[in-house]
Design a protein around this motif. Sequence first.
Motif, mmCIF file in Angstrom:
data_model
loop_
_atom_site.group_PDB
_atom_site.id
_atom_site.type_symbol
_atom_site.label_atom_id
_atom_site.label_comp_id
_atom_site.label_asym_id
_atom_site.label_seq_id
_atom_site.Cartn_x
_atom_site.Cartn_y
_atom_site.Cartn_z
ATOM 1 N N VAL A 99 -5.594 -34.466 -3.211
ATOM 2 C CA VAL A 99 -4.897 -34.815 -1.969
ATOM 3 C C VAL A 99 -5.151 -36.257 -1.545
ATOM 4 O O VAL A 99 -4.283 -36.895 -0.948
ATOM 5 C CB VAL A 99 -5.300 -33.843 -0.839
ATOM 6 N N ASP A 132 -3.934 -24.085 -1.105
ATOM 7 C CA ASP A 132 -5.151 -24.878 -0.981
ATOM 8 C C ASP A 132 -5.173 -25.915 -2.102
ATOM 9 O O ASP A 132 -4.428 -25.808 -3.078
ATOM 10 C CB ASP A 132 -6.389 -23.980 -1.064
ATOM 11 N N ALA A 133 -6.006 -26.931 -1.943
ATOM 12 C CA ALA A 133 -6.107 -27.981 -2.955
ATOM 13 C C ALA A 133 -7.479 -28.617 -2.863
ATOM 14 O O ALA A 133 -8.295 -28.255 -2.006
ATOM 15 C CB ALA A 133 -5.010 -29.024 -2.757
ATOM 16 N N ASP A 142 -2.421 -35.517 5.131
ATOM 17 C CA ASP A 142 -3.190 -35.419 3.882
ATOM 18 C C ASP A 142 -4.624 -35.915 4.075
ATOM 19 O O ASP A 142 -5.588 -35.289 3.612
ATOM 20 C CB ASP A 142 -2.515 -36.227 2.779
ATOM 21 N N LYS A 156 -11.994 -30.964 4.403
ATOM 22 C CA LYS A 156 -12.509 -30.357 3.172
ATOM 23 C C LYS A 156 -13.804 -31.046 2.742
ATOM 24 O O LYS A 156 -14.763 -30.390 2.317
ATOM 25 C CB LYS A 156 -11.457 -30.460 2.074
ATOM 26 N N ALA A 188 -2.537 -38.744 -2.705
ATOM 27 C CA ALA A 188 -1.270 -38.488 -2.020
ATOM 28 C C ALA A 188 -1.269 -39.131 -0.635
ATOM 29 O O ALA A 188 -0.283 -39.748 -0.220
ATOM 30 C CB ALA A 188 -1.025 -36.985 -1.905
ATOM 31 N N GLY A 189 -2.391 -39.004 0.087
ATOM 32 C CA GLY A 189 -2.497 -39.615 1.403
ATOM 33 C C GLY A 189 -2.474 -41.132 1.326
ATOM 34 O O GLY A 189 -1.835 -41.801 2.148
ATOM 35 N N ASP A 216 -8.995 -41.259 -8.878
ATOM 36 C CA ASP A 216 -8.252 -40.602 -7.800
ATOM 37 C C ASP A 216 -8.262 -41.441 -6.528
ATOM 38 O O ASP A 216 -7.474 -41.186 -5.613
ATOM 39 C CB ASP A 216 -8.808 -39.196 -7.522
ATOM 40 N N PHE A 252 -6.731 -33.505 5.938
ATOM 41 C CA PHE A 252 -7.143 -32.408 5.060
ATOM 42 C C PHE A 252 -8.366 -32.821 4.249
ATOM 43 O O PHE A 252 -9.332 -32.053 4.114
ATOM 44 C CB PHE A 252 -5.995 -32.025 4.124
ATOM 45 N N VAL A 253 -8.340 -34.031 3.696
ATOM 46 C CA VAL A 253 -9.469 -34.519 2.897
ATOM 47 C C VAL A 253 -10.724 -34.609 3.757
ATOM 48 O O VAL A 253 -11.821 -34.227 3.326
ATOM 49 C CB VAL A 253 -9.140 -35.887 2.266
#
Length: 289
Positions: A43, A37-38, A106, A113, A46-47, A191, A109-110
């Motif tokens: 993330v 998990d992150a 990625d 989340k 990274a995306g 970020d 996922f963001v």
Amino acid sequence: MKYSNKILTLLLAFVLVATSCEDNFLDVNKDPNNPSDATVKLVLPAGQMSAAFALGGQGQILGSLWAQHWTQSTGASQYATIDDYNLTDAFFNTQYIELYAGALNDLNFVSKKASETQSWNYFLIAESMKAYVFQVLVDLYDKVPYNQALQGTIYPTPAFDNGDAIYTDLIAKIDAALAKDRSLSPEPADDDLVFQGDMDNWVRFANTLKLKILMRQSEARPSVAQQGIQALFASGAEFLDTDAEVASYIDVENFRNPFFAVQVSTAGNGRGYVDIAASSTLLGYLQNN
């Protein structure tokens, strides 16, 4: 008697160890370098960089050569097939895989989340970036995996959807992200490699992307494009007045923009020649005007 005392001591030691251990005492197969998990803060960049790598690299070369902004340099030959419109089935495979397995995976996922934690600023960024990547894919291919994409455990071979249907859904998803109440949501900072957490620019990015998607359909679906564009302007939407870019590079070896270092700078690529040059089509137009 001595033997029995030794046995009793060993038994007591075993009981103490066994009762003091947690259930996961032997669960040592967790790799700290590959967490399960992150966080969205880890993330998201990274995306963003995955998308920038694929679209700002070979994607930029393809588009600019075909638009006759650039041409293959006389000292190089690796882009001659693009310059000659002589592409093979395997062309862009690496970038295509990177966009799905890297950037979109990625960013998805963001989105998930951020939705779970109601971090709607991160949600807007991720949904806008996803829409941007899918928009470019549709521009290039028309039909691409969309509704069943990014669900490998359920759809290992996702179906391909029509480009016009994807365009329509992208605008709906952007609108849904813009409609969220972001007033209490945490704001990103460094970020966010594109706008450094400036959410006003992300709203403008989302509106500009909607306009771009609508303009892409002005010939194939003129009524849809016209209605959408008129509604967008009537809403008072603001559009980007600054570049959307990853600009955290300096003119030092190994810290330059990788595209510049490899494709343009002879000092950076170590080969002594450049890969691309200005096309006579664009250069002549600029000189004449």
